[in-house]
Design an enzyme around this catalytic site. Structure first.
Site, PDB file in Angstrom:
ATOM      1  N   GLN A  11       0.816  -1.215   0.000  1.00 34.90           N
ATOM      2  CA  GLN A  11       0.000   0.000   0.000  1.00 34.90           C
ATOM      3  C   GLN A  11       0.851   1.268   0.000  1.00 34.90           C
ATOM      4  O   GLN A  11       0.679   2.158  -0.826  1.00 34.90           O
ATOM      5  CB  GLN A  11      -0.939   0.011   1.215  1.00 34.90           C
ATOM      6  CG  GLN A  11      -1.973  -1.093   1.212  1.00 34.90           C
ATOM      7  CD  GLN A  11      -2.955  -0.967   2.357  1.00 34.90           C
ATOM      8  OE1 GLN A  11      -4.020  -0.380   2.213  1.00 34.90           O
ATOM      9  NE2 GLN A  11      -2.605  -1.502   3.509  1.00 34.90           N
ATOM     10  N   ILE A  37      15.359  -8.844   0.103  1.00 37.89           N
ATOM     11  CA  ILE A  37      16.130  -8.008   1.032  1.00 37.89           C
ATOM     12  C   ILE A  37      16.804  -8.823   2.135  1.00 37.89           C
ATOM     13  O   ILE A  37      17.654  -8.306   2.856  1.00 37.89           O
ATOM     14  CB  ILE A  37      15.262  -6.888   1.661  1.00 37.89           C
ATOM     15  CG1 ILE A  37      14.132  -7.462   2.524  1.00 37.89           C
ATOM     16  CG2 ILE A  37      14.739  -5.947   0.585  1.00 37.89           C
ATOM     17  CD1 ILE A  37      13.408  -6.397   3.355  1.00 37.89           C
ATOM     18  N   ALA A  60       8.047  -4.775   4.496  1.00 37.72           N
ATOM     19  CA  ALA A  60       7.996  -5.321   5.861  1.00 37.72           C
ATOM     20  C   ALA A  60       7.135  -6.567   5.904  1.00 37.72           C
ATOM     21  O   ALA A  60       6.259  -6.771   5.061  1.00 37.72           O
ATOM     22  CB  ALA A  60       7.440  -4.279   6.830  1.00 37.72           C
ATOM     23  N   TYR A  61       7.381  -7.391   6.902  1.00 39.18           N
ATOM     24  CA  TYR A  61       6.495  -8.501   7.240  1.00 39.18           C
ATOM     25  C   TYR A  61       5.461  -7.915   8.193  1.00 39.18           C
ATOM     26  O   TYR A  61       5.795  -7.510   9.303  1.00 39.18           O
ATOM     27  CB  TYR A  61       7.292  -9.607   7.929  1.00 39.18           C
ATOM     28  CG  TYR A  61       6.483 -10.862   8.224  1.00 39.18           C
ATOM     29  CD1 TYR A  61       6.621 -12.000   7.435  1.00 39.18           C
ATOM     30  CD2 TYR A  61       5.594 -10.915   9.293  1.00 39.18           C
ATOM     31  CE1 TYR A  61       5.901 -13.154   7.704  1.00 39.18           C
ATOM     32  CE2 TYR A  61       4.856 -12.061   9.567  1.00 39.18           C
ATOM     33  CZ  TYR A  61       5.011 -13.176   8.770  1.00 39.18           C
ATOM     34  OH  TYR A  61       4.286 -14.303   9.043  1.00 39.18           O
ATOM     35  N   THR A  62       4.212  -7.824   7.755  1.00 37.96           N
ATOM     36  CA  THR A  62       3.193  -7.107   8.532  1.00 37.96           C
ATOM     37  C   THR A  62       2.049  -7.988   9.022  1.00 37.96           C
ATOM     38  O   THR A  62       1.074  -7.471   9.573  1.00 37.96           O
ATOM     39  CB  THR A  62       2.603  -5.951   7.702  1.00 37.96           C
ATOM     40  OG1 THR A  62       2.048  -6.479   6.489  1.00 37.96           O
ATOM     41  CG2 THR A  62       3.666  -4.918   7.366  1.00 37.96           C
ATOM     42  N   TYR A 125       5.760  -8.978  16.221  1.00 38.22           N
ATOM     43  CA  TYR A 125       5.837  -8.011  15.120  1.00 38.22           C
ATOM     44  C   TYR A 125       6.368  -6.669  15.626  1.00 38.22           C
ATOM     45  O   TYR A 125       7.289  -6.087  15.032  1.00 38.22           O
ATOM     46  CB  TYR A 125       4.454  -7.829  14.472  1.00 38.22           C
ATOM     47  CG  TYR A 125       4.355  -6.602  13.605  1.00 38.22           C
ATOM     48  CD1 TYR A 125       4.966  -6.556  12.354  1.00 38.22           C
ATOM     49  CD2 TYR A 125       3.661  -5.466  14.040  1.00 38.22           C
ATOM     50  CE1 TYR A 125       4.899  -5.416  11.557  1.00 38.22           C
ATOM     51  CE2 TYR A 125       3.580  -4.333  13.251  1.00 38.22           C
ATOM     52  CZ  TYR A 125       4.196  -4.312  12.015  1.00 38.22           C
ATOM     53  OH  TYR A 125       4.126  -3.179  11.240  1.00 38.22           O
ATOM     54  N   LYS A 129       9.860  -4.541  14.624  1.00 32.05           N
ATOM     55  CA  LYS A 129       9.862  -3.160  14.124  1.00 32.05           C
ATOM     56  C   LYS A 129      10.751  -2.284  14.998  1.00 32.05           C
ATOM     57  O   LYS A 129      11.472  -1.410  14.495  1.00 32.05           O
ATOM     58  CB  LYS A 129       8.439  -2.599  14.073  1.00 32.05           C
ATOM     59  CG  LYS A 129       7.515  -3.277  13.077  1.00 32.05           C
ATOM     60  CD  LYS A 129       8.096  -3.330  11.664  1.00 32.05           C
ATOM     61  CE  LYS A 129       8.151  -1.973  10.989  1.00 32.05           C
ATOM     62  NZ  LYS A 129       8.669  -2.076   9.602  1.00 32.05           N
TER      63      LYS A 129
END
Length: 284
Positions: A11, A37, A60-62, A125, A129
């Site tokens: 997004q 990455i 990112a892994y979200t 998560y 971050k």
């Protein structure tokens, strides 16, 4: 100015590329198919060849719930991937923008969190971050950390699209009402990021649309603006159990933006209106 944007298929990455192009910048958006990455050698080779002036790291892994079980994959992407990109940026003296999350905080209390408040993530998560933030700070001098929350944009799935889909068949919905925060419209955020990366006002920022709401209030506003006759029942978090614990307080102070000469994002209700118009145009 040449900019590399990771997470182009998501997004935020998608909108950052669009806003960058509109501003006449030389901007390259990549997804995981173009660059893994988590592969340090591949990252250094790619960044060295492109030689950008800045990297905007949106990838990112979200998947917050899946992160509790897929810890290695989440860590590899959010921490190791960020480390590889940050080292590569350091090698060519490029600016670095790291997108972080309200999940770095514990979500307790009702006061908005400041940029300087202690971080204390309650889920895996959020931990990754936070570790990503620390990695960027340790490896680079020219960095921006931008914490955001409740993201919605044109390119991907989000809460707004889910509510609109459910409204097609449901007349009544139960939505969590004791988690409070600010929605973040990627169109608005992307414009801010493009402004920020062209500056040298480095540091940690909170950036989401102005105002606060619960998820239930967010849902109600979606139905009000789209004229769907759906009754929203506000429930407590305990009535909607999830694998990962969610912060109840995602409010964040955003005064640092205006203090550094950046334009705050519009009110979340106005952002939603703009987004719904964007969705309508896409359908046509």
């Amino acid at each position: 100015m040449k900019i590399l944007v990771t997470g182009y298929t998501g997004q935020l990455g998608y909108d950052v590329v669009q806003r960058g192009l509109e501003n006449g910048l030389s901007i390259v958006g990549i997804g995981s198919k173009e660059l893994d990455i988590t592969n340090e050698t591949a990252v250094h080779r790619y960044v060295k060849e492109l030689n950008p002036d800045a990297i905007i790291h949106c990838a990112a892994y979200t998947a917050v719930d899946k992160a509790e079980d897929n810890k290695k994959e989440c860590w590899d992407i959010n921490v190791e991937g960020t480390k590889h990109l940050a080292k590569a940026a350091s090698d060519i003296d490029a600016k670095f923008v790291y997108i972080s999350s309200d999940y770095v905080f514990n979500g307790e209390g009702e006061m908005p969190f400041k940029e300087t408040d202690k971080v204390s993530p309650i889920g895996y998560y959020g931990l990754t971050k936070y570790e990503g933030e620390e990695t960027v700070k340790q490896l680079l001098d020219k960095w921006f950390v931008i914490r955001i929350s409740w993201v919605f944009g044109i390119n991907g799935n989000n809460f707004v699209k889910t509510m609109l889909r459910l409204a097609e068949t449901k007349k009544e919905l139960s939505v969590v009402g004791d988690q409070v925060g600010s929605p973040t419209y990627t169109y608005d955020l992307a414009k801010l990021i493009i402004d920020m990366v062209q500056s040298e006002k480095y540091g940690v920022y909170h950036a989401s649309n102005e105002g606060y709401c619960s998820w239930a209030e967010f849902a109600q506003e979606i139905f009000t603006q789209t004229n769907f006759n759906v009754k929203v029942n506000s429930i407590i978090t305990d009535e909607y159990p999830t694998r990962a614990k969610r912060p109840k307080n995602s409010r964040m102070f955003k005064e640092k933006l205006s203090e550094n000469g950046f334009t705050p994002l519009p009110k979340w209700q106005d952002a939603l209106k703009h987004y719904l118009n964007e969705l309508n145009q896409e359908v046509r």
